[in-house]
Every structure is written in C-alpha cells, then in structure tokens.
Design a protein around this motif. Structure first.
Motif, mmCIF file in Angstrom:
data_model
loop_
_atom_site.group_PDB
_atom_site.id
_atom_site.type_symbol
_atom_site.label_atom_id
_atom_site.label_comp_id
_atom_site.label_asym_id
_atom_site.label_seq_id
_atom_site.Cartn_x
_atom_site.Cartn_y
_atom_site.Cartn_z
ATOM 1 N N THR A 197 3.269 -0.796 10.300
ATOM 2 C CA THR A 197 1.901 -1.197 10.634
ATOM 3 C C THR A 197 1.868 -2.571 11.287
ATOM 4 O O THR A 197 1.121 -2.796 12.251
ATOM 5 C CB THR A 197 1.034 -1.200 9.360
ATOM 6 N N ALA A 243 -2.009 1.288 14.316
ATOM 7 C CA ALA A 243 -1.896 0.210 13.326
ATOM 8 C C ALA A 243 -2.946 0.365 12.234
ATOM 9 O O ALA A 243 -2.650 0.179 11.041
ATOM 10 C CB ALA A 243 -2.048 -1.151 14.020
ATOM 11 N N GLY A 288 -2.013 3.335 10.150
ATOM 12 C CA GLY A 288 -0.851 2.955 9.360
ATOM 13 C C GLY A 288 -1.243 2.063 8.194
ATOM 14 O O GLY A 288 -0.661 2.163 7.101
#
Length: 346
Positions: free
Chosen positions: A152, A171, A174
């Motif tokens: 991430t 991101a 994640g």
C-alpha cells in the motif's frame, strides 16, 4: 469542441434560456451554438471499456494458469529460482512498465486511458514482487499485514509522484485490505478489535479516506485525486453502515441469530441518516458523487428494511404505495425549493 448528445442537449438548453432572458444577443447565441460539435458515438467510453476488458482477460488468463496443475508443474520446472531472485525480477519488470507509462504520457498526454492501462501492469508486477518477497526464507514467518502495508505504501507514493488515479485507487483499496488483515490479527478471541466488529471498523476507515478527499481538494497538485478518494471513502463508509444495519455490532453469527431485528433499529436509523446527509451535501454542493451514493444507499437501506420488517406481515401493495407517497412528497418539496431558487431577483 466535441460533446456527447447528452452534454450538447444540456448546453443548447442553457443557451436557449440565456437567449430567452436576454442575457446574450441572438448573434452571441448563434455563435455559441456553432462553437461545439455533437459526437454521434462515444469513442472515449469504448476505449475505457476495451482497456478494462483487455486487463480483465489478462487477469483471467493468469488465474487459469494458476488453476492448471499441469501448467504450474511445468512452470515450476522451468523456473527453479529462489523467491528473492523472482521478487527482484518482478520488481524490475514493474519498473519497466512504470517507465513505459511515463514515457507514453510525456509523448502522448492525450492518451490518458492507455497510459493508465500501462501503469496497471506495473501495479500487477509490484504485487507479484511483494508476493515473492513474502516467500523468502528471511520473511516467510512475517504476518501478511506487513506486506499489505508495504505494498500500500508503494502504491501511495507512486500514485502521488506519478499523479496516477489508477495507482492511487489501488493504494486506497490496499489500505482497506491492510486494516482488515491487521485488525483481524490483533482482535481478541471473540473477533472484536477495540470492541468493534469488522463493519464498524470500516465505518472509521471510510471516514478517514473521505477526510483525505477533503485534504486533497486543498492542494492544487492533488486535486485530481479528490473524486476517486471520495468514491472509495463513501463506498467503505456507506457499505459498512448498511452491513451494521443488518448484523449490528455482532461478530458471532450464532449470537446475531438470537437477536430480533427490531433491536438493531438504531443502526438502521444511523445508516439512513448518513445516506440522507450524504444526499443533502451532494445537492447543496452540487456534487454528483455524493448525490449518487446518497440516493443509491438510501434505496438499498429502504428495501433492506422492507425485507426485514414487512416482507411477511405487510402487504406489498401498501408498502410500495407508502414508499411512492414518501418520494412524491420529497419531490414536491424539492420542486418548491427549486422554484424559489429560480425566481428572478428584484
């Protein structure tokens, strides 16, 4: 300027309104009408769908490969390499895809869709690299949450540095996966983390990501990330509240099954209030995303309550009649407010 039929219709209606109220002359109205061109087919939308279908087919092909025992055995014989080396090779391939995407964007900035699609393969190889890294001898005993956080962080840095919406979205998703893994690992034997079950935890995750969208709007360089961040934040927040309205703050399904659904009414009211608030903010600030999420999850919550409370005891005709009357009253009140707002000022 090229516009779709829907946008051209809206713009033409606005020009007619300005001309009727004598805000512009007939010559200016005619000039504005000739300043745009109606596009018969949305090629941009076709390009988006085509690239997503291509990516989906690629993922499916990888999944079929992994599911085929013969091909996996053959691949294992061909690639008899330590996980650390495979991780480094995957990382190098990911860097190559990112560099290709950057060069394509510099050369053809107008081809935003294919440029972002190129970044996707870098995203995929980054995940593969971190996956191989987790299989190395040194890190094989490390919990998965560490690698999710590491992945991430990579996506977040790349998304911000490369100004890529797609990488930034990965991101954010994640981050949600990391919260799920980390809090589940730290949860007590009953499954609670700080007294919260999984949906309640994601209420705060959604609020946090939504606040990031507000922060992004304050910085010019990150303003393009506001809408995708708000999308993920509202998705987490309203979905978690909807699940809470069904299951409450119960982690054990056996305990939840003993509870009458009417005892979870307060969660339903909280979820409904959140939907109405989101809808109001969307209307007040002319934010299409907030309006869409607000009305969609409001309807989902209403239909969920119907199946919970009234499916067996309440006649379907009466229920939908009451629902229709409610929305008719809301629409009538909204129409009055719209008429007040469009009255000419003295």
């Amino acid at each position: 300027m090229k516009l779709s039929k829907q946008k051209a219709k809206v713009l033409n209606s606005a020009i007619q309104n300005w001309e009727k109220e004598q805000l512009i002359s007939d010559e200016q109205a005619e000039q504005l009408r000739h300043s745009y061109q109606v596009v018969g087919f949305d090629w941009k939308l076709l390009a988006v769908y085509s690239f997503w279908i291509a990516i989906s087919c690629f993922i499916i092909s990888i999944g079929i490969l992994l599911a085929d025992d013969y091909l996996m055995d053959l691949l294992a014989q061909i690639i008899d390499t330590p996980a650390s080396i495979l991780s480094a090779i995957s990382a190098a391939i990911a860097v190559l895809f990112y560099r290709t995407g950057i060069r394509r964007r510099k050369k053809s900035p107008e081809k935003n869709i294919s440029n972002e699609a190129t970044f996707f393969f870098g995203i995929l190889m980054t995940a593969v690299s971190v996956g191989f890294l987790s299989e190395t001898t040194l890190l094989s005993t490390t919990h998965d949450a560490f690698f999710l956080l590491f992945l991430t962080s990579i996506y977040a840095v790349l998304g911000l540095r490369l100004s890529s919406v797609l990488i930034w979205l990965f991101a954010l998703f994640g981050f949600g996966a990391w919260v799920l893994s980390q809090t589940s690992y730290l949860a007590d034997p009953s499954g609670y983390f700080l007294g919260m079950n999984l949906p309640l935890r994601f209420v705060f995750v959604g609020l946090f990501i939504t606040s990031l969208s507000l922060a992004a709007s304050q910085r010019e360089q990150y303003r393009h990330l506001k809408e995708p961040t708000l999308f993920v934040g509202l998705l987490y927040f309203l979905t978690a509240l909807w699940l809470l309205s069904i299951f409450g703050n119960y982690e054990d399904l056996a305990s939840w099954a003993k509870v009458r659904q009417i005892e979870l009414l307060h969660w339903s009211l909280i979820a409904g209030t959140a939907c109405l608030t989101t809808l109001y903010i969307g209307i007040k600030s002319d934010n299409t995303l907030c309006r869409s999420f607000g009305i969609t999850f409001l309807l989902i919550n209403l239909y969920t309550r119907y199946f919970e409370y009234f499916w067996e005891s309440f006649h379907k005709t009466i229920f939908f009649a009451v629902l229709a009357l409610t929305f008719w009253l809301i629409g009538s009140h909204a129409e009055k407010l719209w008429q007040i707002g469009n009255r000419p000022s003295r």
